[in-house]
Scaffold this active site. Sequence first.
Site, PDB file in Angstrom:
ATOM      1  N   HIS A  19      -7.102  -5.933  -0.167  1.00  0.00           N
ATOM      2  CA  HIS A  19      -6.011  -4.971  -0.070  1.00  0.00           C
ATOM      3  C   HIS A  19      -4.866  -5.556   0.749  1.00  0.00           C
ATOM      4  O   HIS A  19      -4.979  -5.670   1.969  1.00  0.00           O
ATOM      5  CB  HIS A  19      -6.520  -3.676   0.555  1.00  0.00           C
ATOM      6  N   SER A  54       0.848  -1.202   0.000  1.00  0.00           N
ATOM      7  CA  SER A  54       0.000   0.000   0.000  1.00  0.00           C
ATOM      8  C   SER A  54       0.883   1.251   0.000  1.00  0.00           C
ATOM      9  O   SER A  54       1.728   1.381  -0.890  1.00  0.00           O
ATOM     10  CB  SER A  54      -0.948  -0.042   1.210  1.00  0.00           C
ATOM     11  N   ILE A  97     -13.797 -18.265  -7.223  1.00  0.00           N
ATOM     12  CA  ILE A  97     -12.698 -17.301  -7.356  1.00  0.00           C
ATOM     13  C   ILE A  97     -12.709 -16.728  -8.770  1.00  0.00           C
ATOM     14  O   ILE A  97     -12.690 -17.486  -9.749  1.00  0.00           O
ATOM     15  CB  ILE A  97     -11.332 -17.973  -7.091  1.00  0.00           C
ATOM     16  N   ASP A 125      -8.954  -5.856  -4.784  1.00  0.00           N
ATOM     17  CA  ASP A 125      -8.546  -4.770  -3.878  1.00  0.00           C
ATOM     18  C   ASP A 125      -9.632  -3.687  -3.845  1.00  0.00           C
ATOM     19  O   ASP A 125      -9.921  -3.076  -4.871  1.00  0.00           O
ATOM     20  CB  ASP A 125      -7.220  -4.176  -4.359  1.00  0.00           C
ATOM     21  N   ASP A 153     -17.093 -15.975 -12.338  1.00  0.00           N
ATOM     22  CA  ASP A 153     -16.323 -17.137 -11.892  1.00  0.00           C
ATOM     23  C   ASP A 153     -16.227 -18.189 -12.994  1.00  0.00           C
ATOM     24  O   ASP A 153     -15.119 -18.589 -13.370  1.00  0.00           O
ATOM     25  CB  ASP A 153     -16.942 -17.691 -10.597  1.00  0.00           C
ATOM     26  N   ASP A 176     -15.147 -22.147  -8.963  1.00  0.00           N
ATOM     27  CA  ASP A 176     -14.587 -22.347  -7.629  1.00  0.00           C
ATOM     28  C   ASP A 176     -14.827 -21.126  -6.750  1.00  0.00           C
ATOM     29  O   ASP A 176     -14.179 -20.960  -5.706  1.00  0.00           O
ATOM     30  CB  ASP A 176     -13.081 -22.615  -7.739  1.00  0.00           C
TER      31      ASP A 176
END
Length: 540
Positions: free
Chosen positions: A436, A184, A262, A396, A253, A260
């Site tokens: 993040h 960051s 993700i 993020d 996805d 999955d």
Amino acid sequence: MRQSLISSAALIGAAQALNYTCTPSAIQAVLPKGANVNFAHPVATNGTFETPNGDTGYPNSPPNLPALCAASIQVKSVDNTTFGFGIFLPEEWNGRFLAVGNGGFAGGINYLDMAAGVRYGFAAISTDTGHNSTNSNGTWAYNQPGNVENWGHLAMHGSVVVGKEITAAYYEQNVTYSYYSGCSTGGRQGLKEAEYYPEDFDGIVAGAPAWWTSHLQPWTLRIALYNLPTTADYHIPAALFSTLNAEVIKQCDPQDGVVDNIISDPQGCNFQPTTLLCGSSSTANASSCLTGPQLDTVYNIFSDYVGENNTFIFPSFYLGSEGQPIFFSGNAPNALGTGYVQYFLGKGPQWNFTDYNDDIVALSDAINPGNATVGFDLSRFHAKGGKIMSYHGMADPLIPTGSTPYFYDHVTRTLKPQGINVDEFFKYFLVPGMGHCSGTQTSMNAPWYFAGGNQQVALANDIYSVPGFEDEEHDVLKAMMAWVEEGRVPEYIIATKYINDTTHDKVLRQRPLCIYPKQAKYTGEGDVDDAAKWECKALY
Ligand SMILES: *[C@@H]1O[C@H](CO)[C@@H](O)[C@H](O)[C@H]1NC(C)=O
Ligand SMILES: *[C@@H]1O[C@H](CO)[C@@H](O)[C@H](O)[C@H]1NC(C)=O
Ligand SMILES: *[C@@H]1O[C@H](CO)[C@@H](O)[C@H](O)[C@H]1NC(C)=O
Ligand SMILES: *[C@@H]1O[C@H](CO)[C@@H](O)[C@H](O)[C@H]1NC(C)=O
Ligand SMILES: *[C@@H]1O[C@H](CO)[C@@H](O)[C@H](O)[C@H]1NC(C)=O
Ligand SMILES: *[C@@H]1O[C@H](CO)[C@@H](O)[C@H](O)[C@H]1NC(C)=O
Ligand SMILES: *[C@@H]1O[C@H](CO)[C@@H](O)[C@H](O)[C@H]1NC(C)=O
Ligand SMILES: *[C@@H]1O[C@H](CO)[C@@H](O)[C@H](O)[C@H]1NC(C)=O
Ligand SMILES: *[C@@H]1O[C@H](CO)[C@@H](O)[C@H](O)[C@H]1NC(C)=O
Ligand SMILES: *[C@@H]1O[C@H](CO)[C@@H](O)[C@H](O)[C@H]1NC(C)=O
Ligand SMILES: *[C@@H]1O[C@H](CO)[C@@H](O)[C@H](O)[C@H]1NC(C)=O
């Protein structure tokens, strides 16, 4: 650029012998003029370093440490300011030096991340960046250009120079290799070092870098204002972001090839938010569908911020980031945006976010507070043989993922005409499902852990490396060391997801994170949670 009061030429080689003496007077004796010891004392094996009261940015105390010498130094800087830094010198030293970074506007010495580093055997430092504040409190910057310049780059560089000097004196031996790891603001600090002070580090790991300070902070306001005021017909309430997130996962996805939960290729997803459009009033369920004006807000949130005359200002969020709608909760933008305009741009505490417009971006560019924004010419770092590894979570919710590819592309545009192959010294990878710097939303359970900046402390305060997988394949800092010291070029890092992020002996799944431009593709056979069943493939 105003120079740090510390001149490195005066330092290296001037060290007196300390031979592991951990007292204030011994360390004071090796400090340059303008630097003073705040404290120095040993910490016994398995001891806790008690973080001094008033370290507002990083108040927690790291436990279960290896035996070490802990010290804090105050250094004079520009405009009558000072900055502080902490240093941990382990008894069992690996001969190397590590600096860790900060987050947001936070002022404080990051002892927890120093502890993560000292467990590898590094002599580790962290600077307070010259002030004392929480992550989102920027009042210290108001009409204090010296404070801002310290935060922008002077405090990190000065701390590295003096920290190396102490290290060499303490062990009576020069540092062999120097590394940096932060995320960051910490990512920005690392890239800034590569730009301004290429001699400081051999290897820099820069996570989710907040490198474009002058545009990122105004964008933080712009993005929130798309969804304000809360009374507007286009406002999307927090609960509806969950509905939106579920629809994004449902559509995106499968589009990446594996179901999955993700989202591995958000940029490759052709998301159709109209599936959420409310039907006729009799069947509409206002808590599970979007109105036409709310759909406009969805389009705005996922569109690049483009100003007058088609001027590009900042990239958008990637799909999946809406799962943690941090900038869309409440009835005002985040203080990282508003406080920046008030205190870094000098508009003052009375400035109201409702007065935001694109002129703020022009003002921000003109001031470039503290020279914090990182430039693209990293040729000096390349010339000295330095290496950079960057990474960014694809979900993020604070710093848009696209800002890292944008930086990389612009470094390439700057260096390729100079005959430099950027890939030789600078690589990055994106982390599907990671938020993040660390973590993942529970419905995704994406592998996110690879011992990057701030990641250890997201699991526990006494984690070393990647528990169970303490090697360069799984640990990004070890991968950087192998690249710098042995010339082994990283091609991927395997990310680990521990069950509930708590049981560090039980792994839920692992997956390779491929160096850009390669992408991880499932081989089509075997357990999708086994990293070996994936390969990094070039798409072009
Ligand atoms: C830092 O900012 C000052 C003031 O804007 C500028 O004059 C100077 O060139 C900058 N330093 C560098 C190294 O870019
Ligand atoms: C450093 O201290 C150790 C332990 O006290 C001692 O054995 C060693 O001789 C010292 N080395 C030097 C160079 O003074
Ligand atoms: C280290 O300290 C912890 C308490 O913080 C204790 O539970 C543990 O047994 C200690 N380990 C060793 C090796 O002494
Ligand atoms: C930092 O700020 C806190 C809270 O305002 C204060 O208690 C503390 O004394 C300050 N610490 C330093 C080192 O100035
Ligand atoms: C620094 O302090 C000195 C002595 O108090 C003062 O004369 C000078 O104006 C100060 N400089 C700045 C930039 O504040
Ligand atoms: C921000 O820091 C200033 C200076 O320490 C303090 O007075 C103020 O209360 C802080 N603001 C918030 C919102 O914590
Ligand atoms: C450390 O490096 C400096 C500068 O390169 C050199 O002058 C000095 O002799 C070195 N010290 C040792 C102990 O190698
Ligand atoms: C509206 O949608 C919400 C969220 O999906 C659900 O909890 C609620 O039961 C729905 N209400 C009606 C009347 O269908
Ligand atoms: C946009 O273009 C107009 C006309 O050329 C010019 O006056 C204005 O300054 C430009 N705005 C920006 C932000 O560049
Ligand atoms: C900013 O302006 C809005 C709208 O006029 C007002 O409701 C709000 O109170 C103002 N906020 C501050 C901090 O002055
Ligand atoms: C993980 O958390 C879930 C939900 O809180 C719980 O049911 C499960 O038992 C936990 N698993 C472990 C291994 O702690």
